[in-house]
Design a protein around this motif. Structure first.
Motif, PDB file in Angstrom:
ATOM      1  N   LEU A   1       0.829  -1.213   0.000  1.00  0.00           N
ATOM      2  CA  LEU A   1       0.000   0.000   0.000  1.00  0.00           C
ATOM      3  C   LEU A   1       0.864   1.264   0.000  1.00  0.00           C
ATOM      4  CD1 LEU A   1      -2.741  -1.122   2.577  1.00  0.00           C
ATOM      5  CD2 LEU A   1      -2.983  -0.982   0.094  1.00  0.00           C
ATOM      6  N   GLY A   2       2.139   1.125   0.408  1.00  0.00           N
ATOM      7  CA  GLY A   2       3.063   2.251   0.307  1.00  0.00           C
ATOM      8  C   GLY A   2       3.254   3.011   1.611  1.00  0.00           C
ATOM      9  N   ALA A   3       4.325   3.795   1.653  1.00  0.00           N
ATOM     10  CA  ALA A   3       4.762   4.449   2.891  1.00  0.00           C
ATOM     11  C   ALA A   3       3.710   5.381   3.471  1.00  0.00           C
ATOM     12  CB  ALA A   3       6.061   5.216   2.636  1.00  0.00           C
ATOM     13  N   ASP A   4       3.050   6.146   2.610  1.00  0.00           N
ATOM     14  CA  ASP A   4       2.088   7.118   3.134  1.00  0.00           C
ATOM     15  C   ASP A   4       0.949   6.398   3.858  1.00  0.00           C
ATOM     16  OD1 ASP A   4       0.897   9.694   3.454  1.00  0.00           O
ATOM     17  OD2 ASP A   4      -0.576   9.062   1.957  1.00  0.00           O
ATOM     18  N   THR A   5       0.462   5.326   3.253  1.00  0.00           N
ATOM     19  CA  THR A   5      -0.613   4.542   3.867  1.00  0.00           C
ATOM     20  C   THR A   5      -0.113   3.846   5.133  1.00  0.00           C
ATOM     21  OG1 THR A   5      -1.627   4.207   1.722  1.00  0.00           O
ATOM     22  CG2 THR A   5      -2.219   2.635   3.435  1.00  0.00           C
ATOM     23  N   LEU A   6       1.058   3.257   5.040  1.00  0.00           N
ATOM     24  CA  LEU A   6       1.591   2.510   6.187  1.00  0.00           C
ATOM     25  C   LEU A   6       1.788   3.411   7.400  1.00  0.00           C
ATOM     26  CD1 LEU A   6       4.213   0.295   4.344  1.00  0.00           C
ATOM     27  CD2 LEU A   6       2.135  -0.494   5.494  1.00  0.00           C
ATOM     28  N   SER A   7       2.127   4.669   7.157  1.00  0.00           N
ATOM     29  CA  SER A   7       2.387   5.564   8.283  1.00  0.00           C
ATOM     30  C   SER A   7       1.099   5.920   9.015  1.00  0.00           C
ATOM     31  CB  SER A   7       3.087   6.838   7.800  1.00  0.00           C
ATOM     32  OG  SER A   7       2.210   7.567   6.970  1.00  0.00           O
ATOM     33  N   ARG A   8      -0.060   5.601   8.418  1.00  0.00           N
ATOM     34  CA  ARG A   8      -1.333   5.975   9.045  1.00  0.00           C
ATOM     35  C   ARG A   8      -2.085   4.776   9.618  1.00  0.00           C
ATOM     36  NH1 ARG A   8      -4.860   8.476   5.208  1.00  0.00           N
ATOM     37  NH2 ARG A   8      -3.684   7.565   3.520  1.00  0.00           N
ATOM     38  N   LEU A   9      -1.472   3.605   9.585  1.00  0.00           N
ATOM     39  CA  LEU A   9      -2.141   2.451  10.188  1.00  0.00           C
ATOM     40  C   LEU A   9      -1.291   1.895  11.328  1.00  0.00           C
ATOM     41  CD1 LEU A   9      -0.419  -0.068   8.944  1.00  0.00           C
ATOM     42  CD2 LEU A   9      -2.010   0.090   7.035  1.00  0.00           C
ATOM     43  N   VAL A  10      -1.842   0.911  11.981  1.00  0.00           N
ATOM     44  CA  VAL A  10      -1.161   0.232  13.091  1.00  0.00           C
ATOM     45  C   VAL A  10      -1.128  -1.248  12.740  1.00  0.00           C
ATOM     46  CG1 VAL A  10      -1.362  -0.399  15.551  1.00  0.00           C
ATOM     47  CG2 VAL A  10      -1.902   1.938  14.814  1.00  0.00           C
ATOM     48  N   ILE A  11      -0.024  -1.912  13.067  1.00  0.00           N
ATOM     49  CA  ILE A  11       0.069  -3.365  12.902  1.00  0.00           C
ATOM     50  C   ILE A  11      -0.067  -4.003  14.294  1.00  0.00           C
ATOM     51  CG2 ILE A  11       1.547  -5.292  12.177  1.00  0.00           C
ATOM     52  CD1 ILE A  11       0.957  -3.568   9.785  1.00  0.00           C
ATOM     53  N   ALA A  12      -0.796  -5.091  14.376  1.00  0.00           N
ATOM     54  CA  ALA A  12      -0.846  -5.846  15.638  1.00  0.00           C
ATOM     55  C   ALA A  12      -0.326  -7.251  15.366  1.00  0.00           C
ATOM     56  CB  ALA A  12      -2.269  -5.918  16.173  1.00  0.00           C
ATOM     57  N   TYR A  13       0.726  -7.619  16.094  1.00  0.00           N
ATOM     58  CA  TYR A  13       1.231  -9.000  16.014  1.00  0.00           C
ATOM     59  C   TYR A  13       0.539  -9.825  17.086  1.00  0.00           C
ATOM     60  CZ  TYR A  13       4.086 -13.090  16.864  1.00  0.00           C
ATOM     61  OH  TYR A  13       4.474 -14.388  17.073  1.00  0.00           O
ATOM     62  N   GLU A  14      -0.250 -10.794  16.655  1.00  0.00           N
ATOM     63  CA  GLU A  14      -0.976 -11.655  17.586  1.00  0.00           C
ATOM     64  C   GLU A  14      -0.747 -13.108  17.208  1.00  0.00           C
ATOM     65  OE1 GLU A  14      -4.452  -9.388  19.560  1.00  0.00           O
ATOM     66  OE2 GLU A  14      -5.171 -10.242  17.692  1.00  0.00           O
ATOM     67  N   PRO A  15       0.201 -13.774  17.852  1.00  0.00           N
ATOM     68  CA  PRO A  15       0.384 -15.194  17.566  1.00  0.00           C
ATOM     69  C   PRO A  15      -0.899 -15.950  17.907  1.00  0.00           C
ATOM     70  CG  PRO A  15       1.727 -14.512  19.470  1.00  0.00           C
ATOM     71  CD  PRO A  15       1.089 -13.278  18.921  1.00  0.00           C
ATOM     72  N   VAL A  16      -1.405 -16.722  16.961  1.00  0.00           N
ATOM     73  CA  VAL A  16      -2.712 -17.373  17.147  1.00  0.00           C
ATOM     74  C   VAL A  16      -2.686 -18.269  18.375  1.00  0.00           C
ATOM     75  CG1 VAL A  16      -4.403 -18.920  16.060  1.00  0.00           C
ATOM     76  CG2 VAL A  16      -3.185 -17.230  14.665  1.00  0.00           C
ATOM     77  N   TRP A  17      -1.528 -18.906  18.625  1.00  0.00           N
ATOM     78  CA  TRP A  17      -1.422 -19.831  19.748  1.00  0.00           C
ATOM     79  C   TRP A  17      -1.438 -19.124  21.101  1.00  0.00           C
ATOM     80  CZ3 TRP A  17       3.140 -18.588  22.210  1.00  0.00           C
ATOM     81  CH2 TRP A  17       4.109 -17.948  21.437  1.00  0.00           C
ATOM     82  N   ALA A  18      -1.343 -17.804  21.095  1.00  0.00           N
ATOM     83  CA  ALA A  18      -1.350 -17.061  22.362  1.00  0.00           C
ATOM     84  C   ALA A  18      -2.679 -16.370  22.613  1.00  0.00           C
ATOM     85  CB  ALA A  18      -0.224 -16.027  22.354  1.00  0.00           C
ATOM     86  N   ILE A  19      -3.608 -16.439  21.651  1.00  0.00           N
ATOM     87  CA  ILE A  19      -4.871 -15.701  21.795  1.00  0.00           C
ATOM     88  C   ILE A  19      -5.860 -16.515  22.610  1.00  0.00           C
ATOM     89  CG2 ILE A  19      -6.867 -14.790  20.570  1.00  0.00           C
ATOM     90  CD1 ILE A  19      -5.024 -14.016  18.286  1.00  0.00           C
TER      91      ILE A  19
END
Ligand code: PGA
Length: 250
Positions: free
Chosen positions: A156-174
């Motif tokens: 999606l590119g740098a401009d888009t990436l700078s406006r979102l948040v990533i969440a790392y959620e290992p499925v085995w830990a949820i």
């Protein structure tokens, strides 16, 4: 943790709540919000309770959002809710591609990225969830799986990436009570950070999620690439959620 990235603790209520229970929970969050210090607080409520969240949280430092969004703008999509509707309503956040949506509703990484782009185009801030299963991890494929999940989002590119948040959620830990160790979580966060840096978005926030509790929050959030938490079960207990935020704020 970098001082330039504002920490964020977000509750994912999943399919829990009632008007009565939410009123108590939201009221306690508002009363205790100062414990979060400079850490941003947010809750992602089921669609029917967004109105309640808006009413109780208006003029408070706590923002709110939804747990999913349609990839379509409008039309004959019975049961779907568009990004424009959520934005019209005053939502700030929307979760995209939570592992339960990927697993139970067959959401592909391409669809998740398209949802994030649609959300951003309407002025919402997407939280794009990624994470490997236990069998992926045991096979040594965690980074490969997460890399594949991220690929259409990174495109999606740098401009888009700078406006979102990533969440790392290992499925085995949820929801399992089994949290990634701080080292395991940091290793994946560093991997995601490196990918973001390569795409010109090194300051994008990366949350950790998966059995986060007040008791394990400090150790997780002392890691340099963990910028906050996406909290499921513990976000339904006001004191526990605020204690997590207080641990992040330290
Ligand atoms: P959990 O859920 O904190 O209950 O493990 C996290 C999530 O699914 O976002």
């Amino acid at each position: 943790m970098s001082q330039t990235r504002t920490r964020l603790v977000m509750g994912n209520w999943k399919m829990h709540g009632s008007l009565v229970d939410n009123a108590a929970l939201l009221g306690s969050l508002v009363s205790g919000a100062a414990r979060a210090g400079d850490t941003q607080l947010a809750v992602c409520a089921p669609f029917p309770y967004l109105a309640q969240a808006r009413q109780v949280l208006a003029a408070t430092p706590i923002s709110w959002g939804a747990q999913d969004v349609s990839v379509h703008d409008r039309g004959a999509y019975t049961g779907e809710v568009s990004a424009a509707m959520l934005a019209d309503f005053g939502c700030t956040w929307v979760l995209c591609g939570h592992s339960e949506r990927r697993a139970l509703h067959g959401e592909s990484s391409a669809l998740v990225a398209a949802k994030a782009a649609t959300a951003l185009a309407s002025g919402l801030a997407p939280v794009v969830c990624v994470g490997e299963t236990l069998s992926d991890r045991d096979a040594g494929d965690a980074e490969c799986v997460i890399g594949d999940q991220l690929e259409p989002v990174l495109a999606l590119g740098a401009d888009t990436l700078s406006r979102l948040v990533i969440a790392y959620e290992p499925v085995w830990a949820i929801g399992t009570g089994r949290t990634a160790t701080p080292d395991q979580a940091q290793a994946i966060h560093a991997f995601i950070r490196a990918a973001l840096v390569r795409h010109g978005a090194g300051q994008t926030r990366i949350l950790y999620g998966g059995s986060v509790k007040a008791a394990n929050a400090s150790a997780l959030f002392s890691q340099p690439d963990i910028d906050g938490a996406l909290v499921g079960g513990a976000s339904l207990v006001a004191d526990e959620f605020l204690n997590i935020a207080a641990a992040v704020a330290q």
